[in-house]
Design an enzyme around this catalytic site. Structure first.
Site, PDB file in Angstrom:
ATOM      1  N   SER A  71       0.949  -1.271  -0.134  1.00  0.00           N
ATOM      2  CA  SER A  71      -0.092   0.161   0.048  1.00  0.00           C
ATOM      3  C   SER A  71       0.951   1.247  -0.044  1.00  0.00           C
ATOM      4  O   SER A  71       1.793   1.070  -0.265  1.00  0.00           O
ATOM      5  CB  SER A  71      -1.248  -0.083   1.144  1.00  0.00           C
ATOM      6  OG  SER A  71      -1.939   0.901   0.977  1.00  0.00           O
ATOM      7  N   ASN A  72       0.322   2.274   0.382  1.00  0.00           N
ATOM      8  CA  ASN A  72       1.072   3.497   0.176  1.00  0.00           C
ATOM      9  C   ASN A  72       0.823   4.352   1.765  1.00  0.00           C
ATOM     10  O   ASN A  72      -0.104   3.872   2.152  1.00  0.00           O
ATOM     11  CB  ASN A  72       0.729   4.377  -0.798  1.00  0.00           C
ATOM     12  CG  ASN A  72      -0.632   4.544  -1.120  1.00  0.00           C
ATOM     13  OD1 ASN A  72      -1.262   5.416  -0.292  1.00  0.00           O
ATOM     14  ND2 ASN A  72      -1.242   4.094  -2.168  1.00  0.00           N
ATOM     15  N   ARG A  73       1.274   5.435   1.639  1.00  0.00           N
ATOM     16  CA  ARG A  73       1.035   6.258   3.080  1.00  0.00           C
ATOM     17  C   ARG A  73      -0.282   7.415   2.960  1.00  0.00           C
ATOM     18  O   ARG A  73      -0.518   7.710   4.193  1.00  0.00           O
ATOM     19  CB  ARG A  73       2.226   7.194   3.280  1.00  0.00           C
ATOM     20  CG  ARG A  73       3.440   6.260   3.545  1.00  0.00           C
ATOM     21  CD  ARG A  73       4.748   7.061   3.866  1.00  0.00           C
ATOM     22  NE  ARG A  73       4.412   8.250   4.810  1.00  0.00           N
ATOM     23  CZ  ARG A  73       4.812   9.667   4.826  1.00  0.00           C
ATOM     24  NH1 ARG A  73       5.616   9.895   3.701  1.00  0.00           N
ATOM     25  NH2 ARG A  73       4.531  10.176   5.604  1.00  0.00           N
ATOM     26  N   SER A  74      -1.075   7.176   2.170  1.00  0.00           N
ATOM     27  CA  SER A  74      -2.364   7.919   2.218  1.00  0.00           C
ATOM     28  C   SER A  74      -3.203   7.303   3.292  1.00  0.00           C
ATOM     29  O   SER A  74      -3.402   6.112   3.649  1.00  0.00           O
ATOM     30  CB  SER A  74      -3.098   7.684   0.712  1.00  0.00           C
ATOM     31  OG  SER A  74      -4.388   8.271   1.080  1.00  0.00           O
ATOM     32  N   ALA A 104      -5.236   7.455  -3.293  1.00  0.00           N
ATOM     33  CA  ALA A 104      -3.875   7.224  -3.889  1.00  0.00           C
ATOM     34  C   ALA A 104      -3.900   5.651  -4.293  1.00  0.00           C
ATOM     35  O   ALA A 104      -3.877   4.807  -3.672  1.00  0.00           O
ATOM     36  CB  ALA A 104      -2.800   7.292  -2.825  1.00  0.00           C
TER      37      ALA A 104
END
Ligand code: CTP
Length: 409
Positions: free
Chosen positions: A217-220, A283
């Site tokens: 995943s990502n930091r959103s 995101a």
């Protein structure tokens, strides 16, 4: 708590009845006041057995009304007769907690105390948040009174299920302040500039599964998308909120929780018909593991190679179907960039066929992922740019919704 544009200078009458949940109304009065609303509290006699009028006066900074025979309006109200002064020009009457007795009085037009007489004189929207113990909310008499009030356009906020003061479990609890604030914002938003418009808003970082335990995943965190959705509700829109993040409830939106880019694509396409605007604040992961292991992958001493494949590009899919359907009228994207902000953003605006793009520099500490503030540049398809200086994500969300409103006009 910061000022909330949709609540600033709104005149809200908060009716408080005799329930143990009256103490929760103190927090609500405080939060509404902090958000910029003018809160006039009206208490029944029974309410004063649980909480003192002085407590409400202290948090609202305004007089509290309880005695029908003595009360004279003050605080700049439009009439010196208290119930008329309170009722005239009020933006909203919320009764929280509302007891079975007051609900019965309201349903039958009785007016024998300060709250019921004010309710009868008021012309503004009426929100009722019942709280009662021992199954009283489910009694046919109370249910019939709810039906009468709903039939007249009042909104009854469903009490929540859980432990009641008596120790019994059941439906009867007053919802938390955040939920009540959500209902108030939705009620005040009705008739706003996006009334009758359907908006589809996405938020959060998608999660691409690797095995039953892991994902990429990502930091959103979805905070900006959430703030945009709340601003759209404040403007009266019908919001479909597609979330890939762990976010609090959003009163007034149809909520669709998804995990992966593929699931988000399917949800977007399933809800796109008739949409005035799509705002892709999510995101979306660009890559996912080529295959998802059925069992948890065990470690070994060797280095691991993880084959990845591209996920679908949701905005490109929307662009393709928009040619056929004409929906959505307005499409807004985001560009999360760590370098060449404007150049990269302009390229995305064109490639994805956007009407508006919010570009943000994710390397700034006070903007972008996970923080409560943001700083964006809005680019439009005519080559225009609008810089929005560092502000809360709520303020940025409202600014984006304003631009969407103008584009729809
Ligand atoms: N987006 C999308 N589908 C994807 C990836 C992104 O719809 N698979 C949307 C995002 O929601 C955002 C916009 O496209 O509104 C731009 O996202 P961003 O991650 O900045 O750009 P990418 O297109 O992914 O390009 P890159 O990662 O190479 O910068």
């Amino acid at each position: 708590m910061a000022i909330i544009a949709g609540l600033r200078d709104k005149r809200i009458i908060l009716g408080v009845c005799g329930s143990i949940a009256a103490y929760k109304a103190l927090d609500l009065a405080s939060k509404l006041t902090q958000a910029g609303a003018l809160v006039d509290v009206v208490m029944t006699d029974a309410a004063q057995r649980f909480v003192s009028p002085l407590s409400f006066q202290a948090v609202s900074g305004r007089p509290v009304y309880s005695d029908m025979w003595r009360a004279e309006a003050s605080g700049g109200l439009p009439s010196h007769i208290a119930h008329v002064g309170l009722a005239e020009g009020a933006d909203l009457l919320l009764i929280a907690p509302a007891t079975a007795n007051t609900i019965a009085k309201l349903a039958h037009g009785m007016a024998d105390d300060m709250l019921s007489v004010t309710a009868l004189a008021a012309r503004c929207p009426l929100l009722i948040a019942p709280a009662m113990d021992g199954g009283m909310a489910e009694h046919p008499a109370t249910q019939a009174n709810f039906a009468i009030l709903r039939g007249r356009g009042a909104q009854v906020i469903e009490p929540e299920r859980g432990r009641l003061a008596s120790g019994l479990h059941g439906r009867g609890r007053l919802p938390e302040t955040a939920t009540l604030l959500g209902h108030i914002r939705r009620a005040l938003g009705q008739g706003g500039e996006l009334t009758g418009r359907k908006l589809l808003i996405t938020a959060g970082g998608t999660r691409e599964a690797l095995d039953p335990a892991r994902y990429i995943s990502n930091r959103s965190t979805g905070k900006q998308g959430y703030a945009i959705a709340q601003a759209a509700i404040d403007a009266g829109a019908d919001v479909v909120f597609i979330s890939a993040a762990d976010l609090p409830p959003l009163v007034g939106a149809v909520r669709v929780d998804v995990d992966s880019a593929q699931a988000m694509l399917e949800a977007v396409l399933a809800h796109i018909a008739g949409c005035s605007a799509l705002i892709m604040a999510a995101a979306v992961a660009d890559y996912r593991p080529r295959s998802v292991a059925e069992q948890k992958i065990k470690k070994s001493d060797k280095a691991m190679n993880l084959p990845l494949e591209r996920t679908p590009d949701i905005l490109l899919a929307v662009k393709a179907q928009r040619v056929e359907s004409g929906y959505p009228t307005v499409v807004v994207g985001f560009a999360a960039e760590s370098e060449n902000l404007l150049e990269n953003a302009r390229g995305k605006l064109q490639a994805k066929g956007l009407d508006l793009l919010a570009a943000n520099d994710i390397t700034a500490e006070d903007a972008g992922f996970a923080v409560d503030t943001n700083r964006v540049v809005l680019l439009d398809s005519d080559g225009g740019t609008q810089e929005i200086e560092l502000a809360s994500k709520d303020v940025i969300g409202a600014a984006i919704i304003k631009r969407v409103g103008r584009l729809l006009d």
